[in-house]
Design an enzyme around this catalytic site. Structure first.
Site, mmCIF file in Angstrom:
data_model
loop_
_atom_site.group_PDB
_atom_site.id
_atom_site.type_symbol
_atom_site.label_atom_id
_atom_site.label_comp_id
_atom_site.label_asym_id
_atom_site.label_seq_id
_atom_site.Cartn_x
_atom_site.Cartn_y
_atom_site.Cartn_z
ATOM 1 N N ASP A 111 0.799 -1.236 0.000
ATOM 2 C CA ASP A 111 0.000 0.000 0.000
ATOM 3 C C ASP A 111 0.833 1.288 0.000
ATOM 4 O O ASP A 111 0.571 2.202 0.803
ATOM 5 C CB ASP A 111 -0.970 -0.005 1.201
ATOM 6 C CG ASP A 111 -1.985 -1.125 1.129
ATOM 7 O OD1 ASP A 111 -1.888 -1.963 0.224
ATOM 8 O OD2 ASP A 111 -2.886 -1.170 1.990
ATOM 9 N N LYS B 98 -7.062 -4.845 -3.354
ATOM 10 C CA LYS B 98 -7.837 -5.411 -2.243
ATOM 11 C C LYS B 98 -8.770 -4.355 -1.690
ATOM 12 O O LYS B 98 -8.575 -3.158 -1.929
ATOM 13 C CB LYS B 98 -6.891 -5.913 -1.144
ATOM 14 C CG LYS B 98 -6.021 -4.798 -0.570
ATOM 15 C CD LYS B 98 -4.969 -5.330 0.375
ATOM 16 C CE LYS B 98 -4.127 -4.203 0.935
ATOM 17 N NZ LYS B 98 -4.902 -3.252 1.758
ATOM 18 N N CYS C 91 -2.146 -3.050 7.451
ATOM 19 C CA CYS C 91 -1.995 -3.884 6.252
ATOM 20 C C CYS C 91 -0.687 -4.660 6.227
ATOM 21 O O CYS C 91 -0.651 -5.793 5.746
ATOM 22 C CB CYS C 91 -2.206 -3.035 5.008
ATOM 23 S SG CYS C 91 -3.946 -2.520 4.893
HETATM 24 C C1 VGL Z 1 -4.793 0.498 5.630
HETATM 25 C C2 VGL Z 1 -6.396 1.278 7.052
HETATM 26 C C3 VGL Z 1 -7.355 1.214 6.051
HETATM 27 C C4 VGL Z 1 -3.358 0.112 5.422
HETATM 28 C C5 VGL Z 1 -5.720 0.424 4.617
HETATM 29 O O1 VGL Z 1 -2.875 0.128 4.274
HETATM 30 O O2 VGL Z 1 -2.693 -0.212 6.436
HETATM 31 N N1 VGL Z 1 -5.131 0.914 6.845
HETATM 32 N N2 VGL Z 1 -6.991 0.793 4.837
#
Ligand code: VGL
Ligand code: ZN
Length: 201
Positions: free
Chosen positions: A10, A108, A153
Site C-alpha cells: 500500500d 484489495k 496492512c
Molecule cells: C490500511 C487502514 C485502512 C493500510 C488500509 O494500508 O494499512 N489501513 N486501509
C-alpha cells in the site's frame, strides 16, 4: 531463477503526509523501498482499492466518526476517513516509487461489505486475492515485506504470508504505522516477530 519476492504494501498517496489517511513519515519509506527494489527480480505491490460506498468509510455510516469501531457484517471494523477510492489520485502509487519495476499488482478492499488489510485475504478470510497462488506459481518461497501501515496492512499481510507457508522478513526502515493508540506499531512488530517474521532493522 529466484525464490525471493519483495512485497510493497500500500505505497499509495492517501497514506503519505497530506493524504486522506496519512501515516506519519510515510513518505520516508519511498527511497528505502526503491533501494530494496534494486535487489529483487519479483516485486509485488498491493493496492488498497475501495469503491466509494465501502463499509470501512465513516462517511458511509451516518452519525459515525473516523477511528470509531463498529460491527461491519459480523466483524469488528475501525472506521476510516474516505481513502484509496478506485481511480482517484489518492489511490495511486507514491510519486518517486519505481513503479516500472513492479511485476504484478494485487488490489484489495474492493468488496463494499468487508475490509481487507491483508494482501492475501479479506478480513474474514472469505476470499483470496490470488496472491499466494501467484507467488507459488513463480516458485517464490521467501518474502520481504515493507510499506504502510505497520499496524494494519503490513501486519495482516505478514501473518497471512506465514500461514501460507512463506518465510517472511519485514524490512522495518521501509515501514511506518498509524499508531491509533500509542504503542500499536511496537505491539504489531512484536506480534509479527513472535509469530516467526524475521525483523530487519
Ligand atoms: C490500511 C487502514 C485502512 C493500510 C488500509 O494500508 O494499512 N489501513 N486501509
Ligand atoms: Zn483501506
Amino acid at each position: 531463477m529466484t525464490d525471493r519476492a519483495l512485497i510493497l504494501v500500500d505505497l499509495q498517496n492517501d497514506f503519505l503526509p497530506g493524504g486522506a489517511l496519512a501515516v506519519s513519515e510515510g513518505d520516508q519509506v519511498i527511497p528505502v523501498a526503491n533501494g530494496l527494489i534494486d535487489g529483487f527480480e519479483i516485486i509485488v505491490a498491493t493496492q488498497d482499492w475501495h469503491p466509494p460506498d465501502h463499509g470501512s468509510f465513516a462517511a458511509n455510516h451516518p452519525g459515525k466518526q473516523p477511528f470509531e469501531t463498529i460491527d461491519l457484517n459480523g466483524l469488528s471494523q475501525v472506521l476510516w476517513p474516505v481513502h484509496c477510492v478506485q481511480g482517484q489520485p489518492g489511490a495511486a502509487f507514491a510519486p518517486g516509487l519505481q513503479v516500472d519495476r513492479i511485476t504484478k499488482v494485487f488490489r484489495k478492499g474492493t468488496d463494499p461489505s468487508i475490509d481487507s488489510y491483508s494482501g492475501f485475504f479479506d478480513n474474514g478470510h472469505r476470499k483470496s486475492t490470488g496472491l499466494a497462488e501467484w507467488l507459488r506459481e513463480q516458485g517464490v518461497k521467501r518474502l520481504t515485506l515493507c510499506g504502510l501501515a505497520t499496524d494494519y496492512c503490513v501486519k495482516f499481510t505478514a501473518l497471512d504470508a506465514l500461514a501460507e507457508g512463506f518465510a517472511v522478513a519485514l524490512h522495518l526502515p521501509a515501514t511506518r504505522g498509524v499508531n491509533l493508540e500509542p504503542g500499536d506499531v511496537d505491539r504489531a512488530v512484536e506480534e509479527m516477530r513472535s509469530s516467526g517474521v524475521k525483523i530487519e532493522d
